[in-house]
Design an enzyme around this catalytic site. Structure first.
Site, PDB file in Angstrom:
ATOM      1  N   SER A  22      62.297 -55.156 -18.158  1.00 53.59           N
ATOM      2  CA  SER A  22      62.053 -55.145 -19.605  1.00 53.59           C
ATOM      3  C   SER A  22      61.288 -56.390 -20.043  1.00 53.59           C
ATOM      4  CB  SER A  22      63.377 -55.096 -20.361  1.00 53.59           C
ATOM      5  OG  SER A  22      64.146 -53.988 -19.965  1.00 53.59           O
TER       6      SER A  22
HETATM    7  N1  SAH Z   1      67.774 -54.355 -16.698  1.00 50.96           N
HETATM    8  C1  SAH Z   1      66.608 -54.127 -15.859  1.00 50.96           C
HETATM    9  C2  SAH Z   1      65.659 -53.118 -16.437  1.00 50.96           C
HETATM   10  C3  SAH Z   1      65.964 -51.840 -15.841  1.00 50.96           C
HETATM   11  S1  SAH Z   1      64.924 -50.464 -16.040  1.00 50.96           S
HETATM   12  C4  SAH Z   1      65.902 -55.412 -15.525  1.00 50.96           C
HETATM   13  O1  SAH Z   1      66.293 -56.461 -16.030  1.00 50.96           O
HETATM   14  O2  SAH Z   1      64.982 -55.369 -14.714  1.00 50.96           O
HETATM   15  C5  SAH Z   1      66.201 -49.232 -16.058  1.00 50.96           C
HETATM   16  C6  SAH Z   1      66.954 -49.034 -14.769  1.00 50.96           C
HETATM   17  O3  SAH Z   1      67.957 -48.067 -15.035  1.00 50.96           O
HETATM   18  C7  SAH Z   1      66.122 -48.487 -13.620  1.00 50.96           C
HETATM   19  O4  SAH Z   1      66.245 -49.332 -12.518  1.00 50.96           O
HETATM   20  C8  SAH Z   1      66.752 -47.112 -13.336  1.00 50.96           C
HETATM   21  O5  SAH Z   1      66.768 -46.755 -11.971  1.00 50.96           O
HETATM   22  C9  SAH Z   1      68.161 -47.329 -13.862  1.00 50.96           C
HETATM   23  N2  SAH Z   1      68.898 -46.116 -14.201  1.00 50.96           N
HETATM   24  C10 SAH Z   1      68.464 -44.975 -14.794  1.00 50.96           C
HETATM   25  N3  SAH Z   1      69.471 -44.082 -14.930  1.00 50.96           N
HETATM   26  C11 SAH Z   1      70.577 -44.686 -14.401  1.00 50.96           C
HETATM   27  C12 SAH Z   1      71.944 -44.284 -14.247  1.00 50.96           C
HETATM   28  N4  SAH Z   1      72.417 -43.097 -14.660  1.00 50.96           N
HETATM   29  N5  SAH Z   1      72.790 -45.156 -13.656  1.00 50.96           N
HETATM   30  C13 SAH Z   1      72.375 -46.364 -13.232  1.00 50.96           C
HETATM   31  N6  SAH Z   1      71.100 -46.800 -13.351  1.00 50.96           N
HETATM   32  C14 SAH Z   1      70.218 -45.970 -13.938  1.00 50.96           C
END
Ligand code: SAH
Length: 233
Positions: free
Chosen positions: A76
């Site tokens: 993000s």
């Molecule tokens: N907080 C992260 C940004 C993540 S992007 C950072 O600091 O980099 C969102 C993430 O959510 C992705 O890696 C994706 O694989 C994950 N995601 C999507 N659906 C999910 C679920 N049901 N359970 C766990 N992770 C999930």
């Protein structure tokens, strides 16, 4: 009140080479947009964002936007990480749950603001990389778990804060149930696939759910039992 564990001074927190970039990020991207919580600013000033970014994008580590991290996912924008942490307001104590580990950067920031961070990810490669980064930085109060985060993580509930970093069509009920009844706050983007609103949810003294809506945003989809189906994402 329990304090978050101190940094292991022998590790690579706040590397001097990129310190000016973190300071510029704070002055240009965070303070003007209302990030003023000293603990959030201190966390953003010390965690080296470049270590959470694939080498081909590392020069843009402190840019004002999200960046690709592989597997179709993104880290993000710095402002989004900071505002979510500020809305969550863990106040230096308690256990915080993050859904969507991604690069591991958001969890690293939260680890400076809470006693303990549990973070859930569905893609094994991302979780393995994130774990290696936390280890290298000596951030030992983060636990990453491979699971469908739409169901939360009942074994450690209730949580003082739950931060969802992927977009859901609506708020998964499992997450509301795992919030601490008095102090818990849930920060989550919900709405249609390509345009969401960031919400902050808590319970009032009567136990009713109160939702505050903040601003429009676009996140990658939350895929799982109480999120989007993979085929729609
Ligand atoms: N907080 C992260 C940004 C993540 S992007 C950072 O600091 O980099 C969102 C993430 O959510 C992705 O890696 C994706 O694989 C994950 N995601 C999507 N659906 C999910 C679920 N049901 N359970 C766990 N992770 C999930």
């Amino acid at each position: 009140m329990q304090e978050p564990p101190p940094f292991n001074a022998t590790r690579l927190i706040d590397p001097p080479a990129t310190r000016p970039l973190r300071q510029d990020m704070i002055q240009q991207q965070l303070r003007p947009r209302g990030i003023d919580d000293p603990n959030v600013l201190a966390a953003m000033a010390t965690i080296p964002r470049e270590q959470f970014i694939p080498s081909i994008h590392r020069e843009d580590a402190y840019g004002d936007g999200p960046l690709p991290i592989g597997d179709g996912q993104t880290i993000s924008q710095p402002f989004m990480v900071a505002i979510m942490a500020q809305l969550l307001c863990p106040d230096g104590h308690g256990t915080v749950l993050e859904i969507g580990t991604g690069s591991g950067y958001g969890a690293a920031i939260l680890s400076r603001l809470a006693t303990r961070v549990i973070t859930l990810e569905r893609i094994p490669r991302l979780l393995d990389q994130a774990r290696a980064r936390w280890r290298e930085l000596g951030l030992d109060n983060i636990e990453g778990i491979l699971t469908d985060g739409t169901l939360g993580y009942p074994p450690q509930a209730p949580y003082e804060g739950i931060c969802v970093t992927a977009a859901a069509p609506s708020t998964p009920t499992a997450l509301i149930q795992q919030l601490h009844p008095l102090r818990g706050r849930l920060v989550i983007p919900t709405g249609p696939r390509f345009m969401q609103t960031l919400h902050c949810i808590h319970r009032d003294a009567q136990g009713n759910t109160v939702t505050q809506s903040h601003f429009s945003c676009v996140f990658v989809p939350l895929i799982g039992q109480q999120g989007w189906e993979e085929k729609d994402a």
